[in-house]
Motif scaffolding. Structure first.
Motif, PDB file in Angstrom:
ATOM      1  N   ILE A 275      14.696 129.488 129.868  1.00  0.00           N
ATOM      2  CA  ILE A 275      14.266 130.141 130.970  1.00  0.00           C
ATOM      3  C   ILE A 275      15.257 131.295 131.006  1.00  0.00           C
ATOM      4  O   ILE A 275      15.024 132.534 131.313  1.00  0.00           O
ATOM      5  CB  ILE A 275      13.844 129.325 132.018  1.00  0.00           C
ATOM      6  N   ALA A 276      16.517 130.934 131.122  1.00  0.00           N
ATOM      7  CA  ALA A 276      17.784 131.993 131.267  1.00  0.00           C
ATOM      8  C   ALA A 276      17.637 132.823 130.438  1.00  0.00           C
ATOM      9  O   ALA A 276      17.864 134.028 130.690  1.00  0.00           O
ATOM     10  CB  ALA A 276      19.044 131.168 131.414  1.00  0.00           C
TER      11      ALA A 276
ATOM     12  N   GLY B  33      14.666 135.189 130.806  1.00  0.00           N
ATOM     13  CA  GLY B  33      14.810 136.112 132.112  1.00  0.00           C
ATOM     14  C   GLY B  33      15.917 136.944 131.889  1.00  0.00           C
ATOM     15  O   GLY B  33      15.559 138.017 132.586  1.00  0.00           O
TER      16      GLY B  33
ATOM     17  N   ALA C  98      14.548 139.845 129.638  1.00  0.00           N
ATOM     18  CA  ALA C  98      13.495 140.728 130.330  1.00  0.00           C
ATOM     19  C   ALA C  98      14.093 141.620 131.192  1.00  0.00           C
ATOM     20  O   ALA C  98      13.924 142.807 131.398  1.00  0.00           O
ATOM     21  CB  ALA C  98      12.356 139.828 130.921  1.00  0.00           C
ATOM     22  N   SER C  99      14.959 141.095 132.234  1.00  0.00           N
ATOM     23  CA  SER C  99      15.522 141.937 133.113  1.00  0.00           C
ATOM     24  C   SER C  99      16.519 142.961 132.526  1.00  0.00           C
ATOM     25  O   SER C  99      16.575 144.034 132.947  1.00  0.00           O
ATOM     26  CB  SER C  99      16.359 140.991 134.245  1.00  0.00           C
TER      27      SER C  99
END
Length: 171
Positions: free
Chosen positions: A115-116, A119, A122-123
């Motif tokens: 997930i990290a 995320g 994407a950011s």
């Protein structure tokens, strides 16, 4: 003003002056004699055997080329075998990693890292696009973000190692 217009204003030339000079000629002072002809009976003239064209290798250069091609073929085959062996090892390692991911798919450290990574990617991508669209994306910004990603990676490594050892061991 063009060159032709400038030349037309100048003094007129006679036909003799306007004509180009003839090219210089070389005067031939030697007379051809039989002594200057090549003697075909001398040792400097070599004859080729009639079976020359049917020979496999006709010149030294051709023999060298054939040897180079044979060496290159051997080197290519050896490199191909080495690459094939490495490919098999990489496939085995990938299968082992895939099995590890499958066995640990319920481990919160694996899930948290996945997930990290998604995320953060994407950011960073969205933020970089916004900076680019605004004309503010510079090498300083890219360098700062790269440093932050590096700090995150180091921190995540040590935290994950701690969690794997103490709370959520790998299966």
């Amino acid at each position: 003003m063009s060159y032709a217009a400038t030349a037309a204003k100048g003094p007129k030339q006679s036909a003799e002056e306007a004509r180009a000079r003839p090219p210089p000629e070389v005067e031939n002072t030697e007379s051809i004699s039989s002594s200057s002809l090549i003697d075909v009976d001398s040792e400097s003239v070599h004859t080729v055997p009639s079976s020359f064209s049917s020979q496999n290798i006709q010149t030294d250069t051709q023999a060298e080329r054939i040897n180079r091609e044979a060496r290159a073929k051997e080197e290519f085959e050896a490199a191909s075998k080495e690459l094939n062996n490495r490919s098999k090892a990489a496939k085995g390692k990938a299968k082992k990693q895939a099995g590890e991911f499958e066995r640990n798919s319920d481990n919160p450290v694996f899930v948290g890292n996945a997930i990290a990574v998604v995320g953060l990617s994407a950011s960073l991508g969205f933020g970089a696009y916004r900076k680019y669209a605004a004309g503010e994306l510079t090498w300083k910004v890219v360098g700062a973000w790269t440093g932050l990603v590096g700090l995150f990676a180091v921190g995540d490594y040590y935290l994950s190692s701690y969690l794997f050892k103490n709370k959520y061991p790998k299966k």
